[in-house]
Write a protein that holds these residues in place. Structure first.
Motif, mmCIF file in Angstrom:
data_model
loop_
_atom_site.group_PDB
_atom_site.id
_atom_site.type_symbol
_atom_site.label_atom_id
_atom_site.label_comp_id
_atom_site.label_asym_id
_atom_site.label_seq_id
_atom_site.Cartn_x
_atom_site.Cartn_y
_atom_site.Cartn_z
ATOM 1 N N PHE A 14 -0.204 -7.638 3.741
ATOM 2 C CA PHE A 14 -0.285 -6.130 3.530
ATOM 3 C C PHE A 14 1.581 -5.328 4.260
ATOM 4 O O PHE A 14 1.116 -5.925 5.375
ATOM 5 C CB PHE A 14 -0.802 -5.673 3.600
ATOM 6 N N VAL A 58 -7.614 0.488 5.451
ATOM 7 C CA VAL A 58 -6.768 0.017 5.081
ATOM 8 C C VAL A 58 -7.662 -1.404 5.256
ATOM 9 O O VAL A 58 -7.143 -2.318 4.573
ATOM 10 C CB VAL A 58 -5.288 0.716 5.680
ATOM 11 N N ALA A 86 0.838 -8.244 8.482
ATOM 12 C CA ALA A 86 1.360 -6.635 7.802
ATOM 13 C C ALA A 86 2.769 -6.216 8.573
ATOM 14 O O ALA A 86 2.860 -6.856 9.894
ATOM 15 C CB ALA A 86 -0.687 -5.960 8.855
ATOM 16 N N ASP A 88 4.113 4.458 4.748
ATOM 17 C CA ASP A 88 3.401 6.227 5.313
ATOM 18 C C ASP A 88 4.285 6.659 6.432
ATOM 19 O O ASP A 88 4.434 6.434 7.034
ATOM 20 C CB ASP A 88 1.532 5.536 5.489
ATOM 21 N N ALA A 105 -3.024 3.788 -1.752
ATOM 22 C CA ALA A 105 -3.800 4.389 -0.241
ATOM 23 C C ALA A 105 -2.834 5.657 -0.284
ATOM 24 O O ALA A 105 -2.019 5.843 0.847
ATOM 25 C CB ALA A 105 -2.851 2.979 0.918
ATOM 26 N N LEU A 114 3.643 -2.098 8.787
ATOM 27 C CA LEU A 114 3.624 -1.182 9.009
ATOM 28 C C LEU A 114 4.991 -0.173 9.083
ATOM 29 O O LEU A 114 5.307 -0.739 10.133
ATOM 30 C CB LEU A 114 2.522 -0.726 9.444
ATOM 31 N N TRP A 118 2.529 -1.563 3.930
ATOM 32 C CA TRP A 118 2.237 -0.314 4.238
ATOM 33 C C TRP A 118 3.292 1.025 4.362
ATOM 34 O O TRP A 118 3.997 0.820 5.198
ATOM 35 C CB TRP A 118 0.304 0.009 4.755
ATOM 36 N N ALA A 126 -7.455 -4.647 3.534
ATOM 37 C CA ALA A 126 -6.774 -5.829 2.974
ATOM 38 C C ALA A 126 -7.852 -6.889 3.233
ATOM 39 O O ALA A 126 -7.363 -8.499 2.388
ATOM 40 C CB ALA A 126 -5.782 -5.688 3.632
ATOM 41 N N ASP A 141 1.717 5.352 0.258
ATOM 42 C CA ASP A 141 0.646 6.875 0.244
ATOM 43 C C ASP A 141 1.758 7.393 -0.764
ATOM 44 O O ASP A 141 3.205 7.297 -0.816
ATOM 45 C CB ASP A 141 1.499 7.225 2.123
ATOM 46 N N LEU A 143 1.363 -1.219 -0.023
ATOM 47 C CA LEU A 143 0.084 -0.214 0.026
ATOM 48 C C LEU A 143 0.940 1.114 0.060
ATOM 49 O O LEU A 143 1.774 1.250 1.278
ATOM 50 C CB LEU A 143 -1.060 0.288 1.434
ATOM 51 N N LYS A 179 -6.583 6.619 8.507
ATOM 52 C CA LYS A 179 -6.456 5.767 7.039
ATOM 53 C C LYS A 179 -6.741 4.320 7.343
ATOM 54 O O LYS A 179 -6.995 3.335 6.767
ATOM 55 C CB LYS A 179 -5.697 5.252 6.194
ATOM 56 N N THR A 180 -6.658 4.137 8.463
ATOM 57 C CA THR A 180 -6.241 2.791 9.216
ATOM 58 C C THR A 180 -7.420 1.427 9.424
ATOM 59 O O THR A 180 -7.148 0.144 8.698
ATOM 60 C CB THR A 180 -5.170 2.957 10.121
#
Ligand SMILES: [Mg+2]
Length: 189
Positions: free
Chosen positions: A139, A130, A162, A143, A87, A164, A141, A134, A15, A13, A126-127
């Motif tokens: 995923f 997202v 995930a 950002d 995203a 992040l 991400w 998904a 940004d 994802l 956004k979380t």
């Protein structure tokens, strides 16, 4: 409900402002490898026109949005073993305005709810979207606004792997970030 893609491939994802456009260095700390663009996406133009009107300057033309992009990032992202997805608040405008400048094809876009969600605590707006988008698929991400609160929320609410990964908006995606993403995609999850 990721669209298409190779079975088992994680999603990445993306940004725009922060990872691809290191806006926090503006106006005079452009990182090496980035180029300056002046863009007028319709959503920016509309917001600027509304702002000018609110300021009592309705005849003034809106100023284009300065954006810094690294033309190598598209190829580097495409080489990663992920299905790429936007995203970003640019939404479909990322395909029109950003993708061609860095050599990315048109990508799927996560649409944000209007009005923006207001999750509890310090969770980024956004979380939750997202995670529901998904739908359990692995995923990563990138950002600039990810915090521990988002990692905690995802751990509680996402039934799958995930990553992040916060990107410093002064520098954008770095070689270290690309290495980390590749390692995560290749490793056990
Ligand atoms: Mg951002």
């Amino acid at each position: 409900m990721g669209t298409g893609g190779e079975q088992g491939r994680p999603i990445l994802l993306l940004d725009v402002d922060g990872p691809l456009n290191p806006f926090a260095g503006m106006p005079n700390r452009r990182p090496d490898g980035f180029e300056t663009h002046r863009l007028m996406p319709p959503s920016w133009e509309a917001a600027e026109l509304a702002r000018l009107e609110a300021w009592g300057r309705p005849g003034k033309r809106p100023t284009p949005l300065p954006v810094w992009l690294n033309p190598g990032h598209g190829a580097e992202l495409a080489a990663l073993p992920f299905d790429l997805v936007w995203a970003t608040t640019w939404e479909a405008e990322a395909n029109t305005f950003i993708a061609p400048l860095i050599g990315l094809p048109e990508l799927p876009v996560i649409p944000w709810p209007v009005p923006r969600p207001t999750p509890a605590g310090k969770v980024f707006w956004k979380t939750p979207t997202v995670v529901s988008w998904a739908a359990g698929r692995a995923f990563a991400w990138v950002d600039d606004e990810i915090t521990r609160a988002d990692r905690d929320w995802v751990a509680e609410n996402h039934d799958g792997p995930a990553l992040l990964h916060r990107i410093d908006p002064r520098f954008g995606l770095s070689p270290e970030d690309f290495s980390l993403l590749a390692e995560w995609a290749a490793g056990p999850r």
